[in-house]
Design a protein around this motif. Structure first.
Motif, mmCIF file in Angstrom:
data_model
loop_
_atom_site.group_PDB
_atom_site.id
_atom_site.type_symbol
_atom_site.label_atom_id
_atom_site.label_comp_id
_atom_site.label_asym_id
_atom_site.label_seq_id
_atom_site.Cartn_x
_atom_site.Cartn_y
_atom_site.Cartn_z
ATOM 1 N N VAL A 83 -3.680 -12.789 1.853
ATOM 2 C CA VAL A 83 -2.340 -12.582 1.751
ATOM 3 C C VAL A 83 -1.698 -13.400 0.449
ATOM 4 O O VAL A 83 -0.907 -12.939 -0.164
ATOM 5 N N ASP A 88 0.651 -10.183 -0.873
ATOM 6 C CA ASP A 88 0.942 -9.240 0.166
ATOM 7 C C ASP A 88 0.952 -9.659 1.568
ATOM 8 O O ASP A 88 -0.259 -9.823 2.089
ATOM 9 N N ALA A 89 2.000 -9.868 2.149
ATOM 10 C CA ALA A 89 1.911 -10.397 3.599
ATOM 11 C C ALA A 89 2.519 -9.267 4.753
ATOM 12 O O ALA A 89 3.061 -9.390 5.502
ATOM 13 N N SER A 90 1.914 -7.879 4.229
ATOM 14 C CA SER A 90 2.356 -6.762 4.909
ATOM 15 C C SER A 90 1.579 -7.001 6.357
ATOM 16 O O SER A 90 1.908 -6.099 7.264
ATOM 17 N N GLY A 91 0.400 -7.494 6.248
ATOM 18 C CA GLY A 91 -0.461 -7.626 7.526
ATOM 19 C C GLY A 91 0.144 -8.633 8.390
ATOM 20 O O GLY A 91 -0.290 -8.855 9.675
ATOM 21 N N TYR A 93 3.046 -9.334 11.046
ATOM 22 C CA TYR A 93 4.092 -8.618 11.690
ATOM 23 C C TYR A 93 5.302 -9.737 12.183
ATOM 24 O O TYR A 93 4.971 -10.543 12.809
ATOM 25 N N LYS A 138 5.356 -15.131 5.201
ATOM 26 C CA LYS A 138 5.791 -13.884 5.173
ATOM 27 C C LYS A 138 7.098 -13.766 4.542
ATOM 28 O O LYS A 138 7.181 -12.429 3.786
ATOM 29 N N GLY A 142 6.610 -11.630 1.305
ATOM 30 C CA GLY A 142 7.150 -10.310 1.427
ATOM 31 C C GLY A 142 5.647 -9.170 1.633
ATOM 32 O O GLY A 142 4.680 -9.580 1.489
ATOM 33 N N ASP A 143 6.374 -7.869 1.795
ATOM 34 C CA ASP A 143 5.468 -6.872 1.563
ATOM 35 C C ASP A 143 5.192 -6.445 0.229
ATOM 36 O O ASP A 143 6.209 -6.429 -0.644
ATOM 37 N N LYS A 144 4.105 -6.155 -0.087
ATOM 38 C CA LYS A 144 3.718 -5.749 -1.579
ATOM 39 C C LYS A 144 4.260 -4.347 -1.732
ATOM 40 O O LYS A 144 4.125 -3.419 -0.767
ATOM 41 N N PRO A 145 5.228 -4.092 -2.433
ATOM 42 C CA PRO A 145 5.833 -2.792 -2.689
ATOM 43 C C PRO A 145 4.720 -1.610 -3.090
ATOM 44 O O PRO A 145 3.676 -1.874 -3.930
ATOM 45 N N GLN A 146 4.917 -0.579 -2.427
ATOM 46 C CA GLN A 146 3.895 0.587 -2.617
ATOM 47 C C GLN A 146 4.354 1.306 -4.159
ATOM 48 O O GLN A 146 5.506 1.554 -4.405
#
Length: 161
Positions: A83, A88-91, A93, A138, A142-146
């Protein structure tokens, strides 16, 4: 009980998409689940048959429960290296992290204020701190942008021409 539910749900989901990676993960989760059932069964038999001192048996069962509790609250930190390095903290929830925080905080307050039992308050307090840490991680990362430009196009006959 929740661990058993998560394991069985994971097995059901992995069985629905039969890729090679999922099949390997299915076997891993299945073996881990069966191992834990056997270990808990042997532990319960050992406590019930071999140990005659009820106070010692209670302390032993309580210690194992506290250790399992701490492992549960620390489980989101298991991929913390990934992470942080990938940012990338998309893992992680977020609703589950919030539920962990609510549970650990309730148990911490109840055991500290209501019971005055520090054997429960200290581990659940650590669980609360771990939950807060994972939630901040988290929210901060946040989540890593695609990246739509770095995707590999599908190779079919139309794209090859």
């Amino acid at each position: 009980i929740l661990c058993m539910y998560y394991s069985v749900t994971s097995l059901a989901l992995l069985a629905k998409s039969p890729t090679e990676e999922n099949e390997q993960m299915y076997l891993y989760v299945e073996k881990l689940f069966m191992f834990m059932v056997v270990v808990y069964t042997i532990f319960a038999l050992f406590i019930g048959i071999v140990i005659t001192d009820q106070d010692f048996a209670t302390e032993l069962v309580g210690g194992v429960a506290i250790a399992a509790n701490l492992l549960y609250y620390a489980s989101p930190c298991s991929n913390l290296y990934h992470v942080i390095t990938e940012r990338d903290a998309s893992g992680m929830y977020l609703p589950m992290l919030l539920a962990n925080l609510a549970t650990s905080l309730c148990w911490f307050l109840y055991s500290w204020i209501g019971l005055g039992d520090f054997n429960i308050a200290i581990p659940t307090g650590l669980g609360t701190l771990l939950s807060i840490f994972t939630i901040f991680t988290k929210l901060y990362l946040g989540d890593k942008p695609q990246d739509k430009y770095n995707k590999v196009p599908l190779l079919d006959e139309e794209n090859i021409k």
